[in-house]
Design a protein around this motif. Structure first.
Motif, PDB file in Angstrom:
ATOM      1  N   GLU A  23       0.790  -1.228   0.000  1.00  0.00           N
ATOM      2  CA  GLU A  23       0.000   0.000   0.000  1.00  0.00           C
ATOM      3  C   GLU A  23       0.821   1.276   0.000  1.00  0.00           C
ATOM      4  OE1 GLU A  23       0.459  -2.062   2.485  1.00  0.00           O
ATOM      5  OE2 GLU A  23       0.845  -0.915   4.299  1.00  0.00           O
ATOM      6  N   ARG A  27       5.902   0.261   2.989  1.00  0.00           N
ATOM      7  CA  ARG A  27       5.686  -1.188   2.912  1.00  0.00           C
ATOM      8  C   ARG A  27       6.642  -1.822   1.907  1.00  0.00           C
ATOM      9  NH1 ARG A  27       3.887  -3.704   6.797  1.00  0.00           N
ATOM     10  NH2 ARG A  27       2.336  -2.079   7.037  1.00  0.00           N
ATOM     11  N   ASP A 100       6.160  -5.219  12.729  1.00  0.00           N
ATOM     12  CA  ASP A 100       5.562  -3.910  12.461  1.00  0.00           C
ATOM     13  C   ASP A 100       4.249  -3.736  13.231  1.00  0.00           C
ATOM     14  OD1 ASP A 100       4.354  -1.625  11.243  1.00  0.00           O
ATOM     15  OD2 ASP A 100       3.695  -2.832   9.546  1.00  0.00           O
ATOM     16  N   ARG A 101       3.128  -4.292  12.761  1.00  0.00           N
ATOM     17  CA  ARG A 101       1.835  -4.028  13.395  1.00  0.00           C
ATOM     18  C   ARG A 101       1.502  -5.039  14.490  1.00  0.00           C
ATOM     19  NH1 ARG A 101      -2.017  -2.149   8.309  1.00  0.00           N
ATOM     20  NH2 ARG A 101      -0.543  -0.602   7.520  1.00  0.00           N
ATOM     21  N   ARG A 154      -1.809   6.180  16.253  1.00  0.00           N
ATOM     22  CA  ARG A 154      -1.398   7.528  15.817  1.00  0.00           C
ATOM     23  C   ARG A 154      -2.530   8.524  16.062  1.00  0.00           C
ATOM     24  NH1 ARG A 154       1.779   5.328  10.378  1.00  0.00           N
ATOM     25  NH2 ARG A 154       3.491   4.427  11.570  1.00  0.00           N
ATOM     26  N   ASN A 205       0.472   8.724   7.236  1.00  0.00           N
ATOM     27  CA  ASN A 205       1.711   8.330   6.562  1.00  0.00           C
ATOM     28  C   ASN A 205       2.048   9.327   5.448  1.00  0.00           C
ATOM     29  OD1 ASN A 205       0.263   7.504   4.269  1.00  0.00           O
ATOM     30  ND2 ASN A 205       1.149   5.446   4.194  1.00  0.00           N
ATOM     31  N   ASP A 233       6.543   8.428   8.611  1.00  0.00           N
ATOM     32  CA  ASP A 233       7.286   7.378   7.896  1.00  0.00           C
ATOM     33  C   ASP A 233       8.729   7.795   7.570  1.00  0.00           C
ATOM     34  OD1 ASP A 233       5.311   5.442   7.908  1.00  0.00           O
ATOM     35  OD2 ASP A 233       4.859   5.547   5.777  1.00  0.00           O
TER      36      ASP A 233
HETATM   37  O1  AHR Z   1       2.308  -0.228   9.776  1.00  0.00           O
HETATM   38  C1  AHR Z   1       3.149   0.792   9.362  1.00  0.00           C
HETATM   39  C2  AHR Z   1       2.418   1.669   8.421  1.00  0.00           C
HETATM   40  O2  AHR Z   1       1.905   0.902   7.358  1.00  0.00           O
HETATM   41  C3  AHR Z   1       3.235   2.746   7.743  1.00  0.00           C
HETATM   42  O3  AHR Z   1       3.276   3.939   8.419  1.00  0.00           O
HETATM   43  C4  AHR Z   1       2.460   2.921   6.484  1.00  0.00           C
HETATM   44  O4  AHR Z   1       3.073   3.691   5.520  1.00  0.00           O
HETATM   45  C5  AHR Z   1       2.204   1.522   6.131  1.00  0.00           C
HETATM   46  O5  AHR Z   1       1.356   1.300   5.149  1.00  0.00           O
END
Ligand code: AHR
Length: 299
Positions: A23, A27, A100-101, A154, A205, A233
């Motif tokens: 996206e 990424r 990351d998430r 965020r 972002n 970012d």
């Molecule tokens: O999970 C991180 C976020 O996911 C980033 O900030 C964003 O750009 C991405 O798509």
């Protein structure tokens, strides 16, 4: 007599990785970091692009379980809805590493989480924005994918700080799905609705900010001047936008997680202790030194 199992090396590892999608530039940098690190270390990587769909990511994880990989890495597109599939991995004896998430599951369902402090990123964006606005003005917000950890955190971190500024108002908050196209579209709608009442844009972002910059120019206003912009970012294009005077600051979120991810995967497989969360250390960048820093940016 008890026998000790020989320790695995990188070359023994088979790792499945369920990525969110493609996206954003962030990424793309994250995917490249994971693929390059696997290649350099000699890890066998089975990579699945979820195309921003949780269903696809769950299917990929189930395939990794059937393939009996050693470790599964996943960057969950949204926070909720992972309990069953993570439990299936656990039942199969395959550790999950969140990259990351975050996922909203019991801590026993994953080995560790490697990723940024998204709440702090939101706070930092707010601190910078409050200064840019001298404590007064109307902000519109472009949020990331609804239900995703970075969008939730965020949003929250930004408001925590903004509470201290009663003359700053967040007049609208719209989902831009972390993409340039949606960022542009959403900003064009916001401009139609609020026009010159908008003093600033907070984008979750850089890609959405870059899309929004186009919409602001098409509307006839100067991004970075008429509308102050802070995003998150620190991608290369954000540095270029700062050099061009169209973006006022970018808060770093580090996607270069590949080497650390495989280091953790190896430790977990060999039964070594790892912390439950490994946050990245990150900076804030401004137009003043963007030109000097840009050549050294890797994503
Ligand atoms: O999970 C991180 C976020 O996911 C980033 O900030 C964003 O750009 C991405 O798509």
């Amino acid at each position: 007599m008890a026998t000790t199992r020989p320790k695995k090396t990188y070359r023994d590892l088979v790792v499945g990785f369920a990525q969110v999608g493609a996206e954003s530039e962030w990424r793309t940098g994250n995917t490249a970091s994971i693929k390059e690190a696997a290649e350099e270390l000699g890890v066998e990587l089975i990579f699945a692009d979820g195309q921003q769909s949780q269903e696809n990511q769950i299917k990929a994880i189930r395939t990794f379980i059937a393939q009996q990989v050693d470790v599964i890495g996943v960057s969950p597109v949204v926070e909720n809805g992972w309990d069953s599939v993570f439990q299936e991995a656990r039942d199969a004896g395959i550790p999950i590493i969140l990259v990351d998430r975050r996922a909203n599951v019991d801590e026993s369902l994953y080995a560790t989480h490697l990723g940024s402090d998204f709440v702090e990123e939101g706070r930092n964006a707010a601190r910078v924005m409050a200064k840019l606005l001298n404590g007064k003005g109307n902000i519109v917000e472009l949020t990331g994918t609804t239900g995703s950890a970075p969008a939730i955190d965020r949003y929250k971190g930004f408001r925590e700080i903004m509470q201290e500024y009663p003359e700053i108002h967040i007049i609208a908050s719209v989902d831009g799905d972390f993409t340039r196209a949606r960022g542009k579209e959403a900003m064009a709608d916001l401009l139609k609705q609020y026009g010159s009442q908008i003093n600033a844009l907070y984008a979750h972002n850089d890609d959405m900010a870059i899309g929004a910059i186009k919409a602001i120019e098409e509307y006839g206003l100067q991004p970075g001047v008429d509308i102050k912009i802070v995003s998150i970012d620190a991608i290369r294009d954000a540095f270029q936008a700062m050099i061009d005077g169209k973006l006022n600051a970018t808060v770093e979120c580090n996607p270069l997680l590949g080497p650390k991810f495989f280091e953790l995967a190896l430790k977990v497989v060999n039964g070594e202790a790892v912390p439950k969360w490994i946050p990245s250390s990150e900076s804030i960048f401004y137009p003043e030194n963007a030109r000097e820093i840009l050549p050294s940016r890797k994503y």
